[in-house]
Design a protein around this motif. Structure first.
Motif, PDB file in Angstrom:
ATOM      1  N   THR A  43      -5.041   6.706  -4.743  1.00 23.27           N
ATOM      2  CA  THR A  43      -3.786   5.986  -4.896  1.00 23.27           C
ATOM      3  C   THR A  43      -3.413   5.282  -3.595  1.00 23.27           C
ATOM      4  O   THR A  43      -3.406   5.895  -2.530  1.00 23.27           O
ATOM      5  CB  THR A  43      -2.651   6.946  -5.304  1.00 23.27           C
ATOM      6  N   THR A  44      -3.125   3.995  -3.713  1.00 19.54           N
ATOM      7  CA  THR A  44      -2.710   3.182  -2.568  1.00 19.54           C
ATOM      8  C   THR A  44      -1.202   2.927  -2.648  1.00 19.54           C
ATOM      9  O   THR A  44      -0.554   3.319  -3.611  1.00 19.54           O
ATOM     10  CB  THR A  44      -3.442   1.828  -2.572  1.00 19.54           C
ATOM     11  N   LYS A  45      -0.674   2.253  -1.637  1.00 18.77           N
ATOM     12  CA  LYS A  45       0.762   1.968  -1.611  1.00 18.77           C
ATOM     13  C   LYS A  45       1.131   0.741  -2.431  1.00 18.77           C
ATOM     14  O   LYS A  45       2.216   0.675  -3.001  1.00 18.77           O
ATOM     15  CB  LYS A  45       1.228   1.786  -0.174  1.00 18.77           C
ATOM     16  N   THR A  46       0.245  -0.256  -2.493  1.00 18.73           N
ATOM     17  CA  THR A  46       0.566  -1.515  -3.166  1.00 18.73           C
ATOM     18  C   THR A  46      -0.621  -2.026  -3.970  1.00 18.73           C
ATOM     19  O   THR A  46      -1.767  -1.634  -3.738  1.00 18.73           O
ATOM     20  CB  THR A  46       0.945  -2.613  -2.147  1.00 18.73           C
ATOM     21  N   ARG A  47      -0.339  -2.941  -4.881  1.00 16.68           N
ATOM     22  CA  ARG A  47      -1.393  -3.610  -5.663  1.00 16.68           C
ATOM     23  C   ARG A  47      -2.353  -4.330  -4.724  1.00 16.68           C
ATOM     24  O   ARG A  47      -3.576  -4.236  -4.859  1.00 16.68           O
ATOM     25  CB  ARG A  47      -0.755  -4.606  -6.637  1.00 16.68           C
ATOM     26  N   CYS A  56     -13.299  -3.890   0.256  1.00 15.55           N
ATOM     27  CA  CYS A  56     -13.893  -3.210   1.413  1.00 15.55           C
ATOM     28  C   CYS A  56     -14.901  -2.147   0.984  1.00 15.55           C
ATOM     29  O   CYS A  56     -15.942  -1.991   1.623  1.00 15.55           O
ATOM     30  CB  CYS A  56     -12.800  -2.582   2.271  1.00 15.55           C
ATOM     31  N   LEU A  57     -14.603  -1.426  -0.084  1.00 12.21           N
ATOM     32  CA  LEU A  57     -15.550  -0.431  -0.583  1.00 12.21           C
ATOM     33  C   LEU A  57     -16.867  -1.093  -0.956  1.00 12.21           C
ATOM     34  O   LEU A  57     -17.942  -0.612  -0.589  1.00 12.21           O
ATOM     35  CB  LEU A  57     -14.974   0.311  -1.797  1.00 12.21           C
ATOM     36  N   GLU A  62     -19.678   3.330   2.906  1.00 12.27           N
ATOM     37  CA  GLU A  62     -19.330   4.548   3.642  1.00 12.27           C
ATOM     38  C   GLU A  62     -18.511   4.250   4.888  1.00 12.27           C
ATOM     39  O   GLU A  62     -17.600   5.005   5.226  1.00 12.27           O
ATOM     40  CB  GLU A  62     -20.590   5.326   4.028  1.00 12.27           C
ATOM     41  N   THR A  63     -18.832   3.180   5.579  1.00 14.93           N
ATOM     42  CA  THR A  63     -18.115   2.818   6.803  1.00 14.93           C
ATOM     43  C   THR A  63     -16.630   2.656   6.528  1.00 14.93           C
ATOM     44  O   THR A  63     -15.789   3.146   7.281  1.00 14.93           O
ATOM     45  CB  THR A  63     -18.687   1.513   7.399  1.00 14.93           C
ATOM     46  N   LYS A  67     -13.439   4.969   7.875  1.00 14.52           N
ATOM     47  CA  LYS A  67     -12.283   4.335   8.535  1.00 14.52           C
ATOM     48  C   LYS A  67     -10.982   4.722   7.837  1.00 14.52           C
ATOM     49  O   LYS A  67      -9.949   4.866   8.489  1.00 14.52           O
ATOM     50  CB  LYS A  67     -12.414   2.807   8.525  1.00 14.52           C
ATOM     51  N   LEU A  68     -11.040   4.882   6.535  1.00 19.68           N
ATOM     52  CA  LEU A  68      -9.862   5.239   5.744  1.00 19.68           C
ATOM     53  C   LEU A  68      -9.464   6.699   5.969  1.00 19.68           C
ATOM     54  O   LEU A  68      -8.362   7.099   5.634  1.00 19.68           O
ATOM     55  CB  LEU A  68     -10.170   4.986   4.266  1.00 19.68           C
TER      56      LEU A  68
END
Length: 127
Positions: A43-47, A56-57, A62-63, A67-68
């Motif tokens: 779950t993210t904060k915004t659309r 990015c995925l 994996e990088t 970072k996440l």
């Protein structure tokens, strides 16, 4: 023919790209969502953030997850990498197709990421 995005409720389509409990049907779904009750893995904060994370995925793999701050070899990490692998293995099926999800045409959508990446495959190392 170019890949185009359509709304599943309003238009004819070739391939559904949304989430689904059946992983084969939902193989192209975005594993990120800002809606906590969705079938997304994270779950993210915004659309906008969920779409950025999706891109990015696909590109960084994996990088990006490291970072996440997702712990390598955790269930979430492995689930997201498996999802990425399935998408990349099957993404060419979307070329030249009408791809459908539930997003409104005036909303940004992970379909836009597919269209961008399929348009210029030579610029991304994922192909």
């Amino acid at each position: 023919m170019k890949t185009t995005r359509v709304n599943i409720k309003k238009d004819k389509y070739d391939i559904y790209i949304g989430r689904h409990k059946d992983l084969e049907i939902g193989k192209f779904g975005n594993p990120f969502s800002c809606k906590p009750d969705s079938l997304a893995l994270y779950t993210t904060k915004t659309r906008s953030q969920s779409i950025d994370y999706f891109k990015c995925l696909l590109i960084e793999g994996e990088t990006f997850l490291i970072k996440l701050g997702i712990e390598k070899d955790s269930k979430l990490f492995n689930d997201l990498i498996n999802k990425r692998d399935i998408i990349l293995k099957n993404m060419n099926q979307l070329k030249g197709k009408k791809i459908a999800c539930f997003c409104k045409s005036n909303q940004s959508c992970h379909a836009d990421v597919y269209i961008e990446l399929l348009k210029e495959p030579d610029t991304h190392s994922i192909f």
